[in-house]
Write a protein that holds these residues in place. Structure first.
Motif, short mmCIF file in Angstrom:
data_model
loop_
_atom_site.label_atom_id
_atom_site.label_comp_id
_atom_site.label_asym_id
_atom_site.label_seq_id
_atom_site.Cartn_x
_atom_site.Cartn_y
_atom_site.Cartn_z
N GLN A 55 0.83 -1.21 0.00
CA GLN A 55 0.00 0.00 0.00
C GLN A 55 0.86 1.26 0.00
O GLN A 55 0.49 2.27 -0.60
CB GLN A 55 -0.90 0.00 1.24
N VAL A 81 1.90 2.18 -3.43
CA VAL A 81 0.76 2.77 -4.16
C VAL A 81 0.57 4.22 -3.75
O VAL A 81 0.41 5.11 -4.59
CB VAL A 81 -0.52 1.95 -3.89
N LEU A 83 -11.18 4.69 -3.64
CA LEU A 83 -9.97 4.01 -4.08
C LEU A 83 -9.68 2.91 -3.07
O LEU A 83 -9.55 3.16 -1.87
CB LEU A 83 -8.79 4.98 -4.14
N VAL A 124 -7.10 -0.10 -2.00
CA VAL A 124 -5.75 -0.65 -2.19
C VAL A 124 -5.70 -1.99 -1.47
O VAL A 124 -5.79 -2.06 -0.24
CB VAL A 124 -4.67 0.30 -1.64
N ILE A 153 -6.66 -1.04 -6.77
CA ILE A 153 -5.27 -1.28 -7.11
C ILE A 153 -4.79 -2.43 -6.23
O ILE A 153 -4.82 -2.34 -5.00
CB ILE A 153 -4.39 -0.04 -6.89
N SER A 156 0.12 -7.13 -8.81
CA SER A 156 0.12 -7.85 -10.07
C SER A 156 0.86 -9.19 -9.96
O SER A 156 0.83 -9.98 -10.89
CB SER A 156 0.76 -6.99 -11.17
N ASP A 158 2.94 -0.89 -10.14
CA ASP A 158 1.55 -1.22 -10.49
C ASP A 158 0.71 0.05 -10.65
O ASP A 158 -0.16 0.14 -11.53
CB ASP A 158 0.93 -2.11 -9.42
N THR A 159 0.97 1.04 -9.79
CA THR A 159 0.20 2.28 -9.84
C THR A 159 0.58 3.14 -11.03
O THR A 159 -0.29 3.64 -11.76
CB THR A 159 0.41 3.07 -8.53
N ARG A 186 -0.82 2.36 -14.36
CA ARG A 186 -2.22 2.75 -14.58
C ARG A 186 -2.38 4.26 -14.43
O ARG A 186 -3.41 4.75 -13.98
CB ARG A 186 -3.11 2.00 -13.59
N ILE A 228 -5.78 6.44 -13.26
CA ILE A 228 -5.81 7.13 -11.97
C ILE A 228 -6.05 8.63 -12.17
O ILE A 228 -6.80 9.26 -11.41
CB ILE A 228 -4.50 6.86 -11.21
#
Length: 435
Positions: free
Chosen positions: A28, A31, A248, A250, A325, A328, A388-389, A392, A396
């Motif tokens: 987290q 992210v 959102l 996480v 989120i 992955s 990962d964030t 995207r 976002i």
């Protein structure tokens, strides 16, 4: 003019949901750090993009840290990054040989020889591990006294932390707001206003069997609480009840992890160890409810889209934009690469329940993924969360309504906003710190 102002729609209130997972919660932080970077890229600094913050289990600790520094989200994210990049097992639970024997070894002995030791009242350890160091860490790290200040200053509207009562069997959400907010009641889950403290964070993050239960007061009576993810059928619910229009989420594990079957060298099906069973149970607690709740929310949104505007106004339901989120990669596999980082006494104890090896030869890594509070593991989780964030980025930016590039800045306004620095006269590039 008044009419025109009233016609301007109010900005969407964004809620943040941080789920549980022990050491997995380091994901987290990656992210949040990436979101802080995207926010800076959009030309936004200071303040807090999440007026409603809700956390469960280890996510409650991250949520409280953000809430208590809600006047500067970037600074709060940096602080979380620092603590998770440098954390060690000894800061979370007792990991020396004496401490492991005092809790883990005695706990397992009670399981196997409890019939012979039942009369020894002193031989009743409450959990596999002693998380007393975590209490000391949280008391030093999180300035809970700032929470009321953040609420009064308008930097935050609500913080919610969830726990599961062993005494009554109810899932309880403790929430703190500035303005009075009516509690809600659903089947087997309730919400109550409270002045949230470190004890709520310890209760919410008390992983069943692994960490001891924490006693909290509920409606005037004491009850024992454990990890808030247990019996949590609707993880997104607290943020929505507290007024979030979009959420959102996480996660701390893949939403739909592919199954893996372990075989012996001879090709036969390998019987699960106690560690594998425990890891499977924890994954069920921490991951399944979130996936179900996200699907439920998506179905409600789809149904509302089919209704006429008149029918939509007649229902108490409202559409909630949700962005999830989640890792992955399988965090079990990532933990397998770092099991050797655990202190020797902890490795010895976990070996007795089936946690062993490292890398491809590892077993029981699902369980160790929740206990690996070591920089080698948490730093990889942070980097995974960031990648990962950022992968995207455009999604976002659309979710928050941020521009892909920061607007051109007006030098005069920049000088006015430079709170910590004074810019010298025209033509001078030097910055001088202002005390």
């Amino acid at each position: 003019m008044a009419h025109l102002l009233s016609a301007v729609p109010s900005p969407a209130r964004t809620g943040l949901i941080l789920t549980g997972g022990g050491a997995r919660a380091a994901y987290q932080v990656g992210v949040l750090a990436a979101i802080a970077q995207l926010r800076r890229d959009a030309g936004i600094s200071g303040g807090n993009p999440f007026p409603v913050i809700s956390g469960t289990s280890a996510g409650a600790i991250n949520a409280a840290t953000l809430a208590c520094q809600a006047d500067d989200f970037c600074s709060a994210a940096d602080g979380l990054m620092y603590i998770w990049q440098n954390i060690h097992v000894e800061q979370v639970y007792t990991a020396d040989a004496f401490g492991v024997i005092r809790t883990g070894a005695r706990w397992m002995t009670m399981m196997s020889l409890g019939w012979a030791l039942a009369r020894w009242k002193r031989s009743r350890p409450r959990s596999l591990l002693d998380n007393a160091p975590l209490r000391a860490l949280l008391q030093r790290w999180i300035r809970m006294e700032r929470l009321e200040e953040m609420l009064r200053g308008g930097h935050l509207e609500a913080l919610a932390v969830s726990g599961s009562s062993y005494s009554s069997g109810q899932h309880v959400t403790f929430y703190q707001t500035l303005k009075p907010h009516a509690p809600w009641l659903r089947s087997q889950r309730i919400a109550v206003p409270a002045r949230i403290g470190v004890e709520h964070l310890l209760a919410s993050s008390a992983i069943p069997f692994i960490f001891p239960a924490e006693q909290l007061e509920l409606q005037g009576r004491p009850e024992w609480f454990g990890d808030g993810t247990m019996r949590q059928s609707a993880p997104i619910s607290p943020a929505v009840h507290l007024g979030a229009d979009r959420v959102l989420v996480v996660g701390a594990g893949r939403m739909h992890e592919p199954g893996q079957v372990a075989h012996q060298e001879g090709g036969g099906l390998q019987a699960p160890s106690l560690a594998q069973i425990a890891g499977h149970a924890l994954s069920n607690i921490f991951l399944d409810a979130l996936a179900v709740d996200v699907e439920r929310l998506q179905r409600i949104n789809q149904t509302l889209n089919l209704l006429t505007p008149e029918a939509r106004q007649a229902t108490p339901l409202r559409p909630i934009d949700v962005l999830v989120i989640a890792p992955s990669r399988r965090l079990d596999d990532l933990a397998a690469e770092h099991q050797g980082s655990l202190p020797p006494p902890v490795r010895a104890m976990l070996r007795s329940v089936g946690v062993s090896g490292e890398g491809r030869q590892a077993s029981g890594s699902a369980l160790s993924s929740y206990l690996l509070f070591e920089p080698s593991y948490t730093n990889e989780l942070i980097m995974l969360g960031m990648s990962d964030t950022l992968a995207r980025r455009s999604e976002i930016q659309r979710f928050f309504g941020w521009p892909a590039q920061a607007p051109k800045a007006d030098p005069a306004s920049m000088r006015r906003r430079a709170g910590g620095f004074a810019v010298q006269g025209p033509g001078e590039r030097r910055l001088q710190s202002v005390a």
